[in-house]
Write a protein that holds these residues in place. Structure first.
Motif, PDB file in Angstrom:
ATOM      1  N   LYS A  42       0.806  -1.224   0.000  1.00  0.00           N
ATOM      2  CA  LYS A  42       0.000   0.000   0.000  1.00  0.00           C
ATOM      3  C   LYS A  42       0.839   1.273   0.000  1.00  0.00           C
ATOM      4  O   LYS A  42       0.304   2.362   0.074  1.00  0.00           O
ATOM      5  CB  LYS A  42      -0.930  -0.014   1.211  1.00  0.00           C
ATOM      6  N   GLU A  43       2.139   1.122  -0.097  1.00  0.00           N
ATOM      7  CA  GLU A  43       3.026   2.276  -0.115  1.00  0.00           C
ATOM      8  C   GLU A  43       2.781   3.086  -1.390  1.00  0.00           C
ATOM      9  O   GLU A  43       2.729   2.535  -2.491  1.00  0.00           O
ATOM     10  CB  GLU A  43       4.481   1.794  -0.077  1.00  0.00           C
ATOM     11  N   GLU A  44       2.623   4.391  -1.246  1.00  0.00           N
ATOM     12  CA  GLU A  44       2.371   5.250  -2.409  1.00  0.00           C
ATOM     13  C   GLU A  44       3.479   5.065  -3.446  1.00  0.00           C
ATOM     14  O   GLU A  44       4.651   5.047  -3.111  1.00  0.00           O
ATOM     15  CB  GLU A  44       2.287   6.721  -1.978  1.00  0.00           C
ATOM     16  N   GLY A  45       3.081   4.858  -4.685  1.00  0.00           N
ATOM     17  CA  GLY A  45       4.035   4.640  -5.754  1.00  0.00           C
ATOM     18  C   GLY A  45       4.487   3.200  -5.901  1.00  0.00           C
ATOM     19  O   GLY A  45       5.216   2.866  -6.828  1.00  0.00           O
ATOM     20  N   ARG A  46       4.068   2.329  -4.980  1.00  0.00           N
ATOM     21  CA  ARG A  46       4.461   0.904  -5.030  1.00  0.00           C
ATOM     22  C   ARG A  46       3.284   0.035  -4.600  1.00  0.00           C
ATOM     23  O   ARG A  46       3.406  -0.822  -3.742  1.00  0.00           O
ATOM     24  CB  ARG A  46       5.665   0.650  -4.134  1.00  0.00           C
ATOM     25  N   ARG A  47       2.129   0.271  -5.234  1.00  0.00           N
ATOM     26  CA  ARG A  47       0.921  -0.463  -4.852  1.00  0.00           C
ATOM     27  C   ARG A  47       0.803  -1.750  -5.669  1.00  0.00           C
ATOM     28  O   ARG A  47       1.009  -1.751  -6.867  1.00  0.00           O
ATOM     29  CB  ARG A  47      -0.305   0.413  -5.059  1.00  0.00           C
ATOM     30  N   PHE A  48       0.455  -2.832  -4.976  1.00  0.00           N
ATOM     31  CA  PHE A  48       0.276  -4.115  -5.638  1.00  0.00           C
ATOM     32  C   PHE A  48      -0.616  -5.004  -4.782  1.00  0.00           C
ATOM     33  O   PHE A  48      -0.844  -4.720  -3.611  1.00  0.00           O
ATOM     34  CB  PHE A  48       1.627  -4.804  -5.885  1.00  0.00           C
ATOM     35  N   ALA A  49      -1.111  -6.079  -5.395  1.00  0.00           N
ATOM     36  CA  ALA A  49      -1.893  -7.073  -4.657  1.00  0.00           C
ATOM     37  C   ALA A  49      -1.588  -8.447  -5.225  1.00  0.00           C
ATOM     38  O   ALA A  49      -1.482  -8.614  -6.444  1.00  0.00           O
ATOM     39  CB  ALA A  49      -3.383  -6.779  -4.764  1.00  0.00           C
ATOM     40  N   PHE A  50      -1.419  -9.419  -4.331  1.00  0.00           N
ATOM     41  CA  PHE A  50      -1.260 -10.824  -4.710  1.00  0.00           C
ATOM     42  C   PHE A  50      -2.599 -11.499  -4.443  1.00  0.00           C
ATOM     43  O   PHE A  50      -3.104 -11.467  -3.322  1.00  0.00           O
ATOM     44  CB  PHE A  50      -0.178 -11.509  -3.879  1.00  0.00           C
ATOM     45  N   LEU A  51      -3.141 -12.125  -5.457  1.00  0.00           N
ATOM     46  CA  LEU A  51      -4.442 -12.781  -5.354  1.00  0.00           C
ATOM     47  C   LEU A  51      -4.286 -14.265  -5.655  1.00  0.00           C
ATOM     48  O   LEU A  51      -3.422 -14.656  -6.437  1.00  0.00           O
ATOM     49  CB  LEU A  51      -5.429 -12.173  -6.347  1.00  0.00           C
ATOM     50  N   GLY A  52      -5.139 -15.081  -5.039  1.00  0.00           N
ATOM     51  CA  GLY A  52      -5.023 -16.497  -5.330  1.00  0.00           C
ATOM     52  C   GLY A  52      -6.009 -17.343  -4.589  1.00  0.00           C
ATOM     53  O   GLY A  52      -7.051 -16.870  -4.133  1.00  0.00           O
ATOM     54  N   GLU A  53      -5.631 -18.596  -4.471  1.00  0.00           N
ATOM     55  CA  GLU A  53      -6.436 -19.605  -3.804  1.00  0.00           C
ATOM     56  C   GLU A  53      -5.634 -20.107  -2.613  1.00  0.00           C
ATOM     57  O   GLU A  53      -4.564 -20.677  -2.789  1.00  0.00           O
ATOM     58  CB  GLU A  53      -6.735 -20.735  -4.786  1.00  0.00           C
ATOM     59  N   GLY A  54      -6.123 -19.868  -1.415  1.00  0.00           N
ATOM     60  CA  GLY A  54      -5.360 -20.216  -0.211  1.00  0.00           C
ATOM     61  C   GLY A  54      -4.109 -19.356  -0.148  1.00  0.00           C
ATOM     62  O   GLY A  54      -4.185 -18.134  -0.215  1.00  0.00           O
ATOM     63  N   THR A  55      -2.953 -19.994  -0.064  1.00  0.00           N
ATOM     64  CA  THR A  55      -1.691 -19.244  -0.033  1.00  0.00           C
ATOM     65  C   THR A  55      -0.979 -19.253  -1.381  1.00  0.00           C
ATOM     66  O   THR A  55       0.109 -18.711  -1.508  1.00  0.00           O
ATOM     67  CB  THR A  55      -0.746 -19.851   1.032  1.00  0.00           C
ATOM     68  N   ARG A  56      -1.586 -19.868  -2.395  1.00  0.00           N
ATOM     69  CA  ARG A  56      -0.959 -19.975  -3.718  1.00  0.00           C
ATOM     70  C   ARG A  56      -1.358 -18.797  -4.598  1.00  0.00           C
ATOM     71  O   ARG A  56      -2.511 -18.661  -4.973  1.00  0.00           O
ATOM     72  CB  ARG A  56      -1.373 -21.281  -4.391  1.00  0.00           C
ATOM     73  N   PRO A  57      -0.397 -17.931  -4.937  1.00  0.00           N
ATOM     74  CA  PRO A  57      -0.743 -16.814  -5.818  1.00  0.00           C
ATOM     75  C   PRO A  57      -1.080 -17.296  -7.226  1.00  0.00           C
ATOM     76  O   PRO A  57      -0.435 -18.186  -7.762  1.00  0.00           O
ATOM     77  CB  PRO A  57       0.512 -15.942  -5.832  1.00  0.00           C
ATOM     78  N   VAL A  58      -2.128 -16.703  -7.795  1.00  0.00           N
ATOM     79  CA  VAL A  58      -2.563 -17.010  -9.153  1.00  0.00           C
ATOM     80  C   VAL A  58      -2.411 -15.767 -10.025  1.00  0.00           C
ATOM     81  O   VAL A  58      -2.033 -15.844 -11.180  1.00  0.00           O
ATOM     82  CB  VAL A  58      -4.037 -17.485  -9.156  1.00  0.00           C
ATOM     83  N   LEU A  59      -2.696 -14.609  -9.432  1.00  0.00           N
ATOM     84  CA  LEU A  59      -2.691 -13.353 -10.166  1.00  0.00           C
ATOM     85  C   LEU A  59      -2.089 -12.268  -9.291  1.00  0.00           C
ATOM     86  O   LEU A  59      -2.405 -12.167  -8.108  1.00  0.00           O
ATOM     87  CB  LEU A  59      -4.138 -12.983 -10.537  1.00  0.00           C
ATOM     88  N   THR A  60      -1.203 -11.470  -9.880  1.00  0.00           N
ATOM     89  CA  THR A  60      -0.684 -10.310  -9.168  1.00  0.00           C
ATOM     90  C   THR A  60      -1.077  -9.065  -9.949  1.00  0.00           C
ATOM     91  O   THR A  60      -1.037  -9.047 -11.181  1.00  0.00           O
ATOM     92  CB  THR A  60       0.846 -10.372  -8.978  1.00  0.00           C
ATOM     93  N   LEU A  61      -1.489  -8.053  -9.241  1.00  0.00           N
ATOM     94  CA  LEU A  61      -1.880  -6.778  -9.842  1.00  0.00           C
ATOM     95  C   LEU A  61      -0.869  -5.727  -9.427  1.00  0.00           C
ATOM     96  O   LEU A  61      -0.553  -5.597  -8.242  1.00  0.00           O
ATOM     97  CB  LEU A  61      -3.283  -6.375  -9.366  1.00  0.00           C
TER      98      LEU A  61
END
Length: 154
Positions: A42-61
């Motif tokens: 959530k740091e300004e200029g470095r925003r991202f999100a890891f999305l997935g199923e359980g703890t396994r990332p499927v998609l990163t934004l």
């Protein structure tokens, strides 16, 4: 190491998408598509999100894009998300319609004339082409394009 000497086949780990508005894209992929949030920056200029199923990332934004997806640029053609049944595809279709998503084709269509696999084809909030499909159950529908794969030209 050459491809023939690897001990097992390669698998896609996760897909990373650049987005113009992380909050908008996160709401879409979390609330409509149903991915869980694994982590967020959530740091300004470095925003991202890891999305997935359980703890396994499927998609990163990654909030790094200034403009929407452009189909004419080299890179990602479309992102296909597989589900187990055609009924699940139809459930997603209903949820996406309620969200206001427009579809490339009318309802569930097969990947090609006579194919059992098929799904729905649409765009995310930044215009990235998406497909939700099932490996079977679409054989009764008519393909929108006879001479080419349905997922290739939407």
């Amino acid at each position: 190491m050459t491809a023939t000497s690897t001990p097992s086949a390669l698998r896609t780990g996760h897909i990373g998408l650049n987005v113009t508005d992380l909050d908008r894209s996160l709401a879409f992929y979390r609330d409509v598509i149903g991915y869980g949030v694994i982590g967020e920056g959530k740091e300004e200029g470095r925003r991202f999100a890891f999305l997935g199923e359980g703890t396994r990332p499927v998609l990163t934004l990654w909030q790094q894009a200034d403009t929407a997806y452009a189909a004419g640029n080299a890179g990602l053609h479309h992102l296909a998300i597989e589900v187990d049944t055609i009924e699940q595809v139809r459930t997603y279709e209903s949820a996406l319609r309620a969200y206001g998503v427009e579809f490339a084709y009318d309802g569930v269509v097969p990947h090609g004339e006579g194919a059992a696999s098929g799904g729905i084809f649409f765009h995310d909030p930044d215009g990235t082409r998406l497909e939700i499909y099932s490996p079977a159950g679409a054989e009764a529908a008519t393909a929108p394009v006879e001479s080419a794969p349905t997922c290739g030209f939407f």
